[in-house]
Write an enzyme that holds these catalytic residues in place. Structure first.
Site, PDB file in Angstrom:
ATOM      1  CD  GLU A  97      -0.498  -1.030   3.399  1.00 22.87           C
ATOM      2  OE1 GLU A  97      -1.578  -1.588   3.229  1.00 22.87           O
ATOM      3  OE2 GLU A  97       0.301  -1.326   4.283  1.00 22.87           O
ATOM      4  CB  CYS A 110       3.210   6.728   3.851  1.00 21.35           C
ATOM      5  SG  CYS A 110       3.793   5.459   4.958  1.00 21.35           S
ATOM      6  CB  CYS A 117       8.249  -6.677   7.208  1.00 23.24           C
ATOM      7  SG  CYS A 117       9.675  -5.848   7.967  1.00 23.24           S
ATOM      8  CB  CYS A 121       8.082  -4.839  14.895  1.00 27.15           C
ATOM      9  SG  CYS A 121       9.693  -4.319  14.247  1.00 27.15           S
ATOM     10  CB  CYS A 124       4.493  -4.071  12.870  1.00 23.44           C
ATOM     11  SG  CYS A 124       4.358  -3.574  11.138  1.00 23.44           S
ATOM     12  CB  CYS A 345       1.376   3.635  11.099  1.00 22.30           C
ATOM     13  SG  CYS A 345       2.005   5.108  10.371  1.00 22.30           S
TER      14      CYS A 345
HETATM   15  N1  SAH Z   1      10.521  -0.926   8.892  1.00 21.86           N
HETATM   16  C1  SAH Z   1      10.555   0.496   9.005  1.00 21.86           C
HETATM   17  C2  SAH Z   1       9.402   1.219   8.337  1.00 21.86           C
HETATM   18  C3  SAH Z   1       8.011   0.650   8.418  1.00 21.86           C
HETATM   19  S1  SAH Z   1       6.921   0.935   9.761  1.00 21.86           S
HETATM   20  C4  SAH Z   1      10.634   0.896  10.459  1.00 21.86           C
HETATM   21  O1  SAH Z   1      10.538   0.038  11.320  1.00 21.86           O
HETATM   22  O2  SAH Z   1      10.851   2.070  10.725  1.00 21.86           O
HETATM   23  C5  SAH Z   1       6.705   2.637   9.992  1.00 21.86           C
HETATM   24  C6  SAH Z   1       6.483   2.988  11.474  1.00 21.86           C
HETATM   25  O3  SAH Z   1       5.179   2.570  11.939  1.00 21.86           O
HETATM   26  C7  SAH Z   1       7.487   2.321  12.371  1.00 21.86           C
HETATM   27  O4  SAH Z   1       7.930   3.214  13.350  1.00 21.86           O
HETATM   28  C8  SAH Z   1       6.674   1.213  12.981  1.00 21.86           C
HETATM   29  O5  SAH Z   1       7.246   0.736  14.143  1.00 21.86           O
HETATM   30  C9  SAH Z   1       5.313   1.870  13.159  1.00 21.86           C
HETATM   31  N2  SAH Z   1       4.219   0.916  13.343  1.00 21.86           N
HETATM   32  C10 SAH Z   1       4.073  -0.294  12.819  1.00 21.86           C
HETATM   33  N3  SAH Z   1       2.920  -0.879  13.230  1.00 21.86           N
HETATM   34  C11 SAH Z   1       2.314   0.003  14.042  1.00 21.86           C
HETATM   35  C12 SAH Z   1       1.082  -0.013  14.773  1.00 21.86           C
HETATM   36  N4  SAH Z   1       0.251  -1.042  14.727  1.00 21.86           N
HETATM   37  N5  SAH Z   1       0.763   1.082  15.496  1.00 21.86           N
HETATM   38  C13 SAH Z   1       1.595   2.143  15.514  1.00 21.86           C
HETATM   39  N6  SAH Z   1       2.769   2.211  14.860  1.00 21.86           N
HETATM   40  C14 SAH Z   1       3.130   1.151  14.129  1.00 21.86           C
END
Ligand code: SAH
Length: 378
Positions: A97, A110, A117, A121, A124, A345
């Site tokens: 997306e 974005c 990925c 995390c 995420c 996000c």
């Molecule tokens: N891999 C990269 C970029 C992708 S995520 C990174 O980790 O920076 C972009 C941002 O959104 C990151 O800071 C990630 O930790 C955050 N993010 C991912 N899932 C989320 C969620 N469910 N709620 C809030 N932030 C989230």
């Protein structure tokens, strides 16, 4: 797809130097690259026959073995707050997306860099889908192309695409070849001509990638920190076990070096209720980052089904913000935008892939309950 199509060279996503080398290798002048880039990225023209300053014979020969290949948009939507979202089909299956977030006359795109990925995390939703593959430079730059085309259609008075953040799906520093090529086109005057400071690569802390990025690009860097201690970060961001906090912060310091363009790192901190949002976490974070040149961006956790986590209350978010502010940090809270289209996000592809639409309904309900506490958009 036939073999003939598959062997054509895709000229989308080739940065200026590669495109020039491509033309020189076929006995053409280097400036053909400049002409082609202007057609593509300034004029948004992808029909060879319209590129009238290329000779007919050159156009005919390019038509034989090159192409402009874009991924298909399978779904797009404009949210009530003006946020736009595109779901893009990726060859070989899967989708990514792209989200455009307007802010007055400006706007931030974005972009995604991988399908899925590998980093997993814990909070995420992208990680939960596993990893399919890296996007090519063409597939990354196509996201800008698609957004620009849609914005142009909606008229001159609308917001312009002025910023790009690699905060969609994927870890950009684990797909650095393609990301660097795409960044080169984004920031090239013959490409999209964006200011280097307005292109931000966001990483979970892949140290060798930060080191290489420092040598090969001059963009803004965001670090997804999310925890003030290694013990907690090991759980939330498992790549921390390989590259612990001290190593990552050192790599970021080196990244800033002495260049005027890179003044500070954006530290992202997703606030998760009861996990990392308590006063002691704020205090530990303030101590950890006391001498670290950064701006802090707090992101209230965006819920998704079965995440096992909760978004903190607005009061908890404000209290964390106030504490960091008191410690002297420039701190923003990221607004959740585009809630009605699941464009916030970490919620992106999952909700669309969920054919039962259960997650959409869940997200809409949580968003309705918890809207507010917003200072700045993602
Ligand atoms: N891999 C990269 C970029 C992708 S995520 C990174 O980790 O920076 C972009 C941002 O959104 C990151 O800071 C990630 O930790 C955050 N993010 C991912 N899932 C989320 C969620 N469910 N709620 C809030 N932030 C989230």
């Amino acid at each position: 797809m036939t073999d003939a199509v598959a062997t054509k060279t895709n000229l989308i996503g080739m940065p200026r130097e590669k495109l020039a080398a491509f033309f020189v290798a076929r006995g053409e002048k280097r400036f053909r690259a400049d002409q082609l880039m202007k057609w593509l990225y300034h004029s948004g023209v992808s029909d060879l026959q319209e590129m009238t300053n290329l000779s007919r014979s050159l156009r005919d020969s390019l038509a034989v073995d090159t192409e402009f290949r874009f991924p298909a948009v399978s779904w797009s939507h404009v949210s009530e707050d003006g946020t736009r979202k595109w779901l893009i089909n990726i060859e070989g299956g899967g989708s990514v997306e792209t989200v455009f977030i307007p802010d007055g006359k400006r706007g931030t795109l974005c972009v995604s860099s991988q399908v899925g990925c590998t980093l997993d995390c814990s909070f995420c939703s992208t990680g939960k889908q596993g990893f399919q593959r890296n996007l090519s430079a063409a597939e990354i730059i196509a996201q800008v192309w698609i957004a620009r085309a849609a914005l142009a259609e909606s008229g001159e008075d609308g917001p312009a695409l002025t910023n790009v953040v690699f905060m969609g799906m994927g870890e950009p520093l684990l797909n650095l070849d393609a990301v660097l090529d795409a960044v080169s086109i984004m920031t090239d005057d013959l490409g999209y001509g964006l200011s280097k400071r307005r292109v931000t690569v966001s990483t979970a802390g892949v140290v060798p990638g930060i080191v290489r990025l420092a040598k090969e690009a001059d963009v803004s860097l965001a670090l997804s920190l999310h925890a003030p201690t290694d013990a907690l970060r090991n759980d939330l961001v498992p790549v921390n076990r390989k590259y612990p906090i001290a190593q990552v912060l050192n790599a970021c310091r080196d990244y800033l070096g002495n260049t005027a363009a890179r003044k500070s790192i954006t530290v992202e901190y997703t606030l998760i209720a009861g996990v990392n949002d308590q006063p002691e976490h704020a205090e530990a974070l303030a101590e950890l980052l006391a001498d670290f040149p950064c701006k802090l961006n707090l992101i209230p956790f965006n819920p998704f089904p079965n995440s096992g986590y909760r978004r903190p209350s607005n009061n908890a978010v404000r209290a964390f913000h106030a504490r960091m502010h008191q410690h002297g940090f420039i701190t923003t809270i990221r607004t959740t935008r585009g809630d009605d289209i699941s464009a916030a996000c970490g919620q992106l592809v999952g909700a669309v892939q969920d054919r039962t639409r259960r997650s959409d309904r869940y997200i809409a309900k949580v968003a309705a309950q918890e809207a507010g506490a917003s200072v700045r958009a993602c």
